[in-house]
Write an enzyme that holds these catalytic residues in place. Structure first.
Site, short mmCIF file in Angstrom:
data_model
loop_
_atom_site.label_atom_id
_atom_site.label_comp_id
_atom_site.label_asym_id
_atom_site.label_seq_id
_atom_site.Cartn_x
_atom_site.Cartn_y
_atom_site.Cartn_z
N THR A 8 38.90 48.96 45.16
CA THR A 8 38.80 47.85 46.00
C THR A 8 39.60 48.04 47.31
O THR A 8 40.84 48.33 47.23
CB THR A 8 38.97 46.53 45.60
OG1 THR A 8 38.48 45.29 46.55
CG2 THR A 8 40.25 46.33 44.97
N ASN A 10 39.94 45.05 48.69
CA ASN A 10 40.18 43.84 49.22
C ASN A 10 41.50 43.42 48.51
O ASN A 10 41.37 43.27 47.35
CB ASN A 10 38.73 43.00 48.93
CG ASN A 10 39.06 41.27 48.86
OD1 ASN A 10 40.27 40.88 48.85
ND2 ASN A 10 37.84 40.88 48.99
N HIS A 12 42.85 40.61 47.99
CA HIS A 12 42.94 39.42 47.13
C HIS A 12 42.30 39.64 45.93
O HIS A 12 42.70 39.09 44.81
CB HIS A 12 41.99 38.27 47.86
CG HIS A 12 42.42 37.75 49.05
ND1 HIS A 12 43.27 37.07 49.11
CD2 HIS A 12 41.84 38.22 50.52
CE1 HIS A 12 43.58 36.75 50.79
NE2 HIS A 12 42.76 37.57 51.53
N ASP A 69 31.69 44.44 42.66
CA ASP A 69 30.86 44.02 43.86
C ASP A 69 30.46 42.69 43.53
O ASP A 69 30.02 42.07 42.32
CB ASP A 69 29.64 44.94 43.80
CG ASP A 69 29.18 44.71 45.22
OD1 ASP A 69 29.92 45.04 46.26
OD2 ASP A 69 28.09 44.11 45.48
N GLY A 151 37.69 34.37 51.17
CA GLY A 151 36.11 34.41 51.25
C GLY A 151 35.46 33.09 51.37
O GLY A 151 36.00 32.11 52.23
N ASP A 153 35.98 30.57 48.90
CA ASP A 153 36.57 29.80 48.13
C ASP A 153 36.64 28.42 48.88
O ASP A 153 36.59 27.26 48.05
CB ASP A 153 38.05 30.26 47.91
CG ASP A 153 37.81 31.29 47.08
OD1 ASP A 153 36.79 31.40 46.16
OD2 ASP A 153 38.84 31.72 46.43
N LYS A 173 41.51 29.14 39.12
CA LYS A 173 40.25 29.90 39.55
C LYS A 173 40.10 31.16 38.70
O LYS A 173 39.36 31.49 38.27
CB LYS A 173 40.52 30.39 40.96
CG LYS A 173 39.30 31.11 41.30
CD LYS A 173 39.49 31.93 43.01
CE LYS A 173 38.31 32.99 43.18
NZ LYS A 173 38.61 33.49 44.26
N HIS A 178 33.77 33.85 38.21
CA HIS A 178 32.94 34.93 38.32
C HIS A 178 33.85 36.17 37.57
O HIS A 178 33.45 36.80 36.99
CB HIS A 178 32.01 35.30 39.21
CG HIS A 178 32.86 35.14 40.64
ND1 HIS A 178 33.79 34.24 40.85
CD2 HIS A 178 32.72 35.87 41.70
CE1 HIS A 178 34.36 34.62 42.04
NE2 HIS A 178 33.66 35.60 42.55
N ARG A 179 34.62 36.37 38.50
CA ARG A 179 35.56 37.46 38.36
C ARG A 179 36.41 37.67 37.11
O ARG A 179 36.56 38.53 36.35
CB ARG A 179 36.49 37.73 39.44
CG ARG A 179 37.32 38.96 39.39
CD ARG A 179 38.04 39.47 41.02
NE ARG A 179 36.96 39.64 42.02
CZ ARG A 179 36.40 38.73 42.91
NH1 ARG A 179 37.24 37.45 42.97
NH2 ARG A 179 35.44 38.92 43.59
P1 ITT Z 1 35.54 45.65 48.22
O1 ITT Z 1 34.36 46.11 48.34
O2 ITT Z 1 36.64 46.58 48.87
O3 ITT Z 1 35.96 45.45 46.83
P2 ITT Z 1 34.73 43.49 49.56
O4 ITT Z 1 35.45 42.11 49.96
O5 ITT Z 1 34.06 44.24 50.64
O6 ITT Z 1 35.92 44.46 49.05
P3 ITT Z 1 32.12 42.99 48.40
O7 ITT Z 1 31.65 43.89 48.99
O8 ITT Z 1 32.08 42.83 46.68
O9 ITT Z 1 33.89 43.10 48.23
O10 ITT Z 1 31.94 41.62 48.99
C1 ITT Z 1 32.50 40.47 48.29
C2 ITT Z 1 32.34 39.22 49.49
O11 ITT Z 1 31.72 37.89 48.50
C3 ITT Z 1 33.86 38.90 49.77
O12 ITT Z 1 34.19 39.67 51.00
C4 ITT Z 1 33.71 37.42 49.59
O13 ITT Z 1 33.07 37.14 51.08
C5 ITT Z 1 32.67 37.12 48.76
N1 ITT Z 1 33.39 36.50 47.45
C6 ITT Z 1 33.26 37.41 46.24
N2 ITT Z 1 34.20 36.99 45.35
C7 ITT Z 1 34.64 35.95 46.01
C8 ITT Z 1 35.52 34.83 45.59
O14 ITT Z 1 36.03 35.01 44.29
N3 ITT Z 1 35.87 33.87 46.44
C9 ITT Z 1 35.35 33.92 47.57
N4 ITT Z 1 34.57 34.53 48.07
C10 ITT Z 1 34.28 35.54 47.30
#
Ligand code: ITT
Length: 195
Positions: A8, A10, A12, A69, A151, A153, A173, A178-179
């Site tokens: 990832t 991301n 967070h 994802d 995101g 949240d 959280k 979900h995670r």
């Molecule tokens: P990676 O692909 O590098 O893991 P990313 O942020 O691009 O990072 P995703 O493609 O899975 O990840 O997109 C997930 C998006 O969905 C994320 O950027 C948020 O906008 C939203 N999201 C997912 N999980 C979330 C959470 O726990 N809280 C808030 N928003 C979330």
């Protein structure tokens, strides 16, 4: 398996998942393996994208790994933004713009139901692949509330609570999200693997 790469970019997600996996496995970041690539994510399902991210690391670095994802699915918008959650308003990861666009798209809608979904793809050292899923249902607020999380949240209230994920804070959280559910299933699986 003592170490597992989490594919990832991301930070967070990395923080949340590192807090969840505790004693089960050591999480290794992309930076730690020297991967600074923009990993492609072009599938149209959570499962397809999770597999694409994990497979990229497995193929280029030869290491066991997993990817997450995830996204928000809004009932009155028929599941949008879904796999496009990170770039709903155009620019990848611009949460301010994504939230503004979503609240605008839901203006006037009394149905505020939504869910967050995560699919985790795991690739073991021998290339065997497994998937784990998690989902949390809730509602979308009328405006942003709270400073925590990332995101969407600040606009998502999980069922059974009256605060957004951003107000509830990471301890709650990370137990109900979900995670959290997908990662708990991953950890259960890892614990049962033969040593
Ligand atoms: P990676 O692909 O590098 O893991 P990313 O942020 O691009 O990072 P995703 O493609 O899975 O990840 O997109 C997930 C998006 O969905 C994320 O950027 C948020 O906008 C939203 N999201 C997912 N999980 C979330 C959470 O726990 N809280 C808030 N928003 C979330």
């Amino acid at each position: 398996m003592e170490k597992l790469v989490f594919a990832t970019n991301n930070r967070h997600k990395l923080e949340e998942v590192s807090a969840m996996t505790g004693g089960t496995v050591k999480i290794v970041s992309l930076a730690e393996i020297g991967c600074h690539d923009d990993i492609p994510e072009t599938a149209d399902t959570f499962q397809g994208n999770a597999l694409q991210k994990a497979a990229y690391v497995y193929e280029h670095f030869g290491l066991p790994c997993f990817a997450d994802d995830s996204g928000l699915e809004v009932d009155c918008l028929e599941g949008i933004p879904g796999v496009l959650s990170a770039r709903y308003a155009g620019e990848h990861g611009n949460s301010e713009a994504n939230i503004a666009k979503l609240l605008d798209a839901m203006k006037g809608s009394e149905n505020r139901k939504a869910d967050f979904k995560t699919v985790v793809a795991l690739i073991l050292p021998d290339g065997k692949t497994e998937f784990f899923e998690g989902r949390v249902d809730g509602v979308i607020t009328m405006e942003k509330r709270g400073e925590g999380g990332f995101g969407y949240d600040p606009i998502f209230i999980p069922d059974g609570y009256d605060k957004t994920f951003a107000e509830l804070g990471e301890n709650i959280k990370n137990k109900i999200s979900h995670r959290a559910k997908a990662i708990a299933a991953l950890c259960e699986y890892l614990k049962r693997l033969p040593k």
